[in-house]
Motif scaffolding. Structure first.
Motif, PDB file in Angstrom:
ATOM      1  N   MET A 198       0.830  -1.198   0.000  1.00  0.00           N
ATOM      2  CA  MET A 198       0.000   0.000   0.000  1.00  0.00           C
ATOM      3  C   MET A 198       0.868   1.254   0.000  1.00  0.00           C
ATOM      4  SD  MET A 198      -3.070  -0.932  -0.360  1.00  0.00           S
ATOM      5  CE  MET A 198      -3.887   0.636  -0.113  1.00  0.00           C
ATOM      6  N   THR A 199       2.008   1.185   0.658  1.00  0.00           N
ATOM      7  CA  THR A 199       2.926   2.329   0.654  1.00  0.00           C
ATOM      8  C   THR A 199       3.394   2.634  -0.758  1.00  0.00           C
ATOM      9  OG1 THR A 199       3.676   1.847   2.910  1.00  0.00           O
ATOM     10  CG2 THR A 199       5.118   3.203   1.537  1.00  0.00           C
ATOM     11  N   TRP A 200       3.804   1.593  -1.492  1.00  0.00           N
ATOM     12  CA  TRP A 200       4.236   1.790  -2.874  1.00  0.00           C
ATOM     13  C   TRP A 200       3.082   2.304  -3.740  1.00  0.00           C
ATOM     14  CZ3 TRP A 200       8.222   2.895  -5.518  1.00  0.00           C
ATOM     15  CH2 TRP A 200       9.486   2.427  -5.183  1.00  0.00           C
ATOM     16  N   ILE A 201       1.911   1.754  -3.554  1.00  0.00           N
ATOM     17  CA  ILE A 201       0.764   2.163  -4.383  1.00  0.00           C
ATOM     18  C   ILE A 201       0.422   3.635  -4.138  1.00  0.00           C
ATOM     19  CG2 ILE A 201      -1.716   1.825  -4.716  1.00  0.00           C
ATOM     20  CD1 ILE A 201      -1.216  -1.190  -4.223  1.00  0.00           C
ATOM     21  N   VAL A 202       0.437   4.054  -2.874  1.00  0.00           N
ATOM     22  CA  VAL A 202       0.141   5.462  -2.569  1.00  0.00           C
ATOM     23  C   VAL A 202       1.200   6.370  -3.182  1.00  0.00           C
ATOM     24  CG1 VAL A 202      -0.088   7.161  -0.722  1.00  0.00           C
ATOM     25  CG2 VAL A 202      -1.155   4.914  -0.478  1.00  0.00           C
ATOM     26  N   TYR A 203       2.466   5.966  -3.073  1.00  0.00           N
ATOM     27  CA  TYR A 203       3.537   6.752  -3.702  1.00  0.00           C
ATOM     28  C   TYR A 203       3.322   6.850  -5.211  1.00  0.00           C
ATOM     29  CZ  TYR A 203       6.882   7.433   0.143  1.00  0.00           C
ATOM     30  OH  TYR A 203       7.513   7.862   1.288  1.00  0.00           O
ATOM     31  N   MET A 204       2.976   5.739  -5.855  1.00  0.00           N
ATOM     32  CA  MET A 204       2.801   5.745  -7.304  1.00  0.00           C
ATOM     33  C   MET A 204       1.594   6.573  -7.716  1.00  0.00           C
ATOM     34  SD  MET A 204       4.043   1.935  -8.537  1.00  0.00           S
ATOM     35  CE  MET A 204       3.024   0.971  -7.431  1.00  0.00           C
ATOM     36  N   MET A 205       0.529   6.542  -6.914  1.00  0.00           N
ATOM     37  CA  MET A 205      -0.621   7.408  -7.193  1.00  0.00           C
ATOM     38  C   MET A 205      -0.221   8.881  -7.113  1.00  0.00           C
ATOM     39  SD  MET A 205      -3.804   5.581  -5.232  1.00  0.00           S
ATOM     40  CE  MET A 205      -4.836   4.364  -6.067  1.00  0.00           C
ATOM     41  N   GLY A 206       0.581   9.198  -6.108  1.00  0.00           N
ATOM     42  CA  GLY A 206       1.055  10.572  -5.972  1.00  0.00           C
ATOM     43  C   GLY A 206       1.915  10.997  -7.146  1.00  0.00           C
ATOM     44  N   ALA A 207       2.765  10.090  -7.630  1.00  0.00           N
ATOM     45  CA  ALA A 207       3.613  10.404  -8.782  1.00  0.00           C
ATOM     46  C   ALA A 207       2.768  10.690 -10.018  1.00  0.00           C
ATOM     47  CB  ALA A 207       4.570   9.244  -9.049  1.00  0.00           C
ATOM     48  N   LEU A 208       1.697   9.918 -10.208  1.00  0.00           N
ATOM     49  CA  LEU A 208       0.816  10.149 -11.354  1.00  0.00           C
ATOM     50  C   LEU A 208       0.151  11.519 -11.257  1.00  0.00           C
ATOM     51  CD1 LEU A 208      -1.079   6.811 -12.083  1.00  0.00           C
ATOM     52  CD2 LEU A 208       0.897   7.762 -13.246  1.00  0.00           C
ATOM     53  N   VAL A 209      -0.400  11.831 -10.097  1.00  0.00           N
ATOM     54  CA  VAL A 209      -1.078  13.119  -9.926  1.00  0.00           C
ATOM     55  C   VAL A 209      -0.088  14.271 -10.120  1.00  0.00           C
ATOM     56  CG1 VAL A 209      -2.259  14.615  -8.263  1.00  0.00           C
ATOM     57  CG2 VAL A 209      -2.882  12.206  -8.445  1.00  0.00           C
ATOM     58  N   GLY A 210       1.106  14.121  -9.579  1.00  0.00           N
ATOM     59  CA  GLY A 210       2.105  15.179  -9.693  1.00  0.00           C
ATOM     60  C   GLY A 210       2.546  15.433 -11.122  1.00  0.00           C
ATOM     61  N   GLY A 211       2.503  14.396 -11.964  1.00  0.00           N
ATOM     62  CA  GLY A 211       2.923  14.558 -13.356  1.00  0.00           C
ATOM     63  C   GLY A 211       1.783  14.768 -14.318  1.00  0.00           C
ATOM     64  N   HIS A 212       0.561  14.977 -13.780  1.00  0.00           N
ATOM     65  CA  HIS A 212      -0.624  14.977 -14.642  1.00  0.00           C
ATOM     66  C   HIS A 212      -0.752  16.216 -15.503  1.00  0.00           C
ATOM     67  CE1 HIS A 212      -3.065  18.131 -12.888  1.00  0.00           C
ATOM     68  NE2 HIS A 212      -4.016  17.831 -13.742  1.00  0.00           N
ATOM     69  N   ALA A 213      -0.103  17.326 -15.103  1.00  0.00           N
ATOM     70  CA  ALA A 213      -0.334  18.592 -15.797  1.00  0.00           C
ATOM     71  C   ALA A 213      -0.011  18.506 -17.278  1.00  0.00           C
ATOM     72  CB  ALA A 213       0.493  19.696 -15.146  1.00  0.00           C
ATOM     73  N   SER A 214       0.979  17.671 -17.606  1.00  0.00           N
ATOM     74  CA  SER A 214       1.366  17.537 -19.006  1.00  0.00           C
ATOM     75  C   SER A 214       0.943  16.196 -19.575  1.00  0.00           C
ATOM     76  CB  SER A 214       2.888  17.690 -19.142  1.00  0.00           C
ATOM     77  OG  SER A 214       3.556  16.854 -18.234  1.00  0.00           O
TER      78      SER A 214
END
Length: 429
Positions: A198-214
């Motif tokens: 779950m820790t990895w999944i939450v981190y990966m979700m955050g990475a997706l949201v953070g890179g979503h602008a482009s």
């Protein structure tokens, strides 16, 4: 360096032909040094040539197929030479931008390759989580969950890879989120494995949201949901899971840090930008709708509530306290210059948005309350108390202006402490 462009083209063709041969025969790849240098070489070839140049070579089709197969095989063996794989992932991440820019003129298979590599990479992180949860398992590799720099590098690559087929990647990760969450709640998997995954999944979700602008605009708008809807689905799952784990008395430090990473990425995209409601008010309202909330202030409240809870209940985890206060400060200090449709600039201070929040009002009115356990937890927490009052000071003076009574009320707890110290000093011989 090259006197003629033809010389550069011939060198590229030669390197592509040579690396294709090595990849096809796997000659020397059992040797770790050879494997590492080949990964570096592939990264250099891609970094020094534009996608159009690579595509123009007669070798490109065979070469890119071999690089794709090599990358997939490497990700399946994630525990072997993990640091070398960063060059391979950077190779594909560097292609995302050109594929988005060129759209239909880019080679069709590239988009599919990037998506399959992204999926394989997500799977490899979950395999790594399971292995790292086994205390009896000898690890000759560094765990990114224990190394912030290494973790940041890997999440940055994922955020770039995820831009290509954003919704597909997000849906895939959300599927794992639901599955792992269900297995963990049913007790089918060990608690340690559940927390690591779950820790990895939450981190990966955050990475997706953070890179979503482009993130790539869909070629078929009817088939893909808007990006803010996808992000709302990601955030909704995280916030609901936060509500569940906040009820637990023995938190996982790794999971708490993953939450804060997600909240920081969410803040960068929506809260700091939330001031842009002058321009994007409709998008903000729809994001709130996806989250099942009334408006953007309620969205902000989700972050503030987590901050308040951490300061009250998670004060035993020093790193969590530090990052929580950093997030609080970023929210309070954020300033944006926003241009409206008529191009006139507007200065927006996101701290003013916080002052409307009930939790922030409670903190300002009860800032010295024993409920904020970190205030009296340890002498070593003095620097965190300074961070805390630095942020509250910004919010206070943003709110009271010349209101002397409000300032004196805020200072009452400090006044009581100073009076107590003065009385004790007078009583001492």
């Amino acid at each position: 360096f090259f006197q003629k462009e033809e010389d550069r083209t011939r060198l590229l063709a030669s390197m592509m032909q040579g690396t294709t041969g090595v990849l096809a025969s796997k000659m020397g790849l059992q040797d770790q040094q050879c494997y590492h240098e080949l990964c570096r070489l592939l990264g250099k070839i891609n970094a020094t040539h534009q996608l159009k140049e690579l595509c123009a070579s007669e070798q490109f089709q065979i070469w890119i197929e071999q690089v794709y197969s090599f990358t997939m095989d490497s990700l399946r063996q994630w525990e072997v030479m993990p640091n070398s794989k960063h060059y391979l992932l950077s190779f594909w991440a560097a292609m995302v931008g050109p594929v988005i820019l060129l759209q239909d003129t880019a080679p069709k298979q590239l988009e599919a390759y990037i998506q399959q590599i992204t999926v394989a990479y997500v799977e490899s992180r979950l395999f790594m989580a399971e292995a790292s949860a086994d205390v009896n398992n000898y690890q000759d590799w560094d765990d990114p969950l224990q190394d912030e720099v290494l973790r940041a590098e890997q999440l940055d690559v994922l955020s770039t890879l995820g831009r290509c087929r954003y919704q597909d990647t997000a849906q895939y990760i959300m599927k794992h989120f639901e599955e792992v969450s269900r297995l963990g709640q049913q007790g089918v998997i060990p608690q340690a494995v559940f927390e690591k995954k779950m820790t990895w999944i939450v981190y990966m979700m955050g990475a997706l949201v953070g890179g979503h602008a482009s993130a790539k605009a869909s070629r078929a708008d009817s088939d893909c949901a808007p990006t803010h809807v996808v992000n709302g689905e990601l955030a909704g799952r995280i916030f609901r899971f936060v509500n569940v784990t906040d009820q637990q008395t023995s938190p996982s430090e790794g999971l708490e840090l993953a939450y804060l990473y997600f909240l920081e990425q969410f803040r960068k995209v929506y809260i700091g930008e939330q001031a842009k409601q002058v321009v994007h008010q409709q998008v903000q309202e729809r994001l709130a709708t996806v989250l099942g909330l009334e408006d953007e202030n309620a969205v902000l409240g989700l972050l503030i509530n987590k901050i308040g809870n951490n300061l009250q209940q998670r004060f035993g985890l020093e790193t969590v306290v530090k990052k929580t206060l950093t997030l609080f400060h970023e929210l309070a200090a954020g300033i944006n210059i926003v241009h409206t449709s008529d191009r006139s600039p507007h200065l927006i201070v996101s701290g003013r948005l916080l002052l409307k929040n009930d939790m922030v009002k409670y903190i300002l009115g009860n800032h010295a309350s024993p409920r904020f356990g970190f205030l009296g937890h340890s002498l070593q927490y003095g620097k965190y108390r300074t961070m805390y009052y630095h942020t509250l000071g910004k919010l206070l003076f943003m709110d009271i202006k010349d209101n002397k009574e409000a300032f004196e009320k805020f200072m009452e707890p400090q006044g009581h402490i100073l009076n107590t110290l003065w009385q004790q000093s007078c009583q001492s011989p």
